[in-house]
Design an enzyme around this catalytic site. Structure first.
Site: not given
Ligand code: 5GP
Ligand code: MG
Length: 177
Positions: A134, A106
């Protein structure tokens, strides 16, 4: 609708996921060939890792499987910022090759942090893999080496991925509002 249950609209069904996981495992088998360990990020990656390793086996790879738990999400839909390690750091990292596996990239912070954690312990090489990317949500410059699906800015659940600990059991990936 019952209780707090909200509507999930299907995005990727079981067949599409299985087909894409199969392709990804073949890509990984070519690029990562040899001895390596998978480190899955708990909890969201557990179904993905379970499917991935069985295709990797058919492709002739025998990775060790480990997990570690990072925290940042809590129970909302927005990340609460800096990830931190809250359990299960792999041991004997120095000189070993790793494939980090998460459910979603994300902002990019989680996989980036996990990667630097292993690199900081002397890993010989760290690849990263996410089932869902994403890119429009990125907050730092990070790209996973292997990505299953790319989606817009939607909140997804299912196939191990939760919303407030619900929906992990769904065999498909869906969107909730
Ligand atoms: P980042 O550190 O890249 O922002 O986020 C990664 C983490 O955020 C992933 O391991 C996941 O747990 C959570 N996450 C990001 N997008 C989503 C989503 O659309 N749905 C859910 N359930 N978790 C998300
Ligand atoms: Mg996660």
């Amino acid at each position: 609708m019952k209780g707090n249950w909200v509507l999930v609209s299907k995005l990727f069904d079981e067949t599409e996921i299985a087909r894409r996981v199969e392709e990804l495992a073949r890509e990984i088998a070519v690029a990562v060939a040899g001895d390596f360990a998978i480190v899955g990020l708990l909890t969201g990656s557990f179904v993905f890792v379970a499917d991935l390793i069985r295709v990797l086996d058919r492709a002739g790879l025998a990775p060790r499987i480990e997990f570690m738990k990072l925290s940042s999400y809590g129970h909302g839909k927005e990340s609460s910022g800096a990830p931190r390690l809250i359990g299960g750091a792999p041991e004997d990292v120095a000189g070993r090759r790793f494939l980090l596996v998460d459910d979603i990239v994300d902002t990019g912070r989680t996989l980036d942090y996990a990667k630097s954690l292993l690199a900081g312990k002397g890993a010989a090489r760290v690849w990263t893999c996410a089932l869902v990317d994403k890119p429009s949500r990125r907050k730092i410059d990070f790209a996973a080496d292997f990505v299953g699906f790319t989606v817009d800015d939607v909140f997804i659940v299912g196939y191990g991925i939760d919303y407030a600990e619900n929906y992990r059991h769904l065999p498909y990936i869906g969107i909730i509002d």
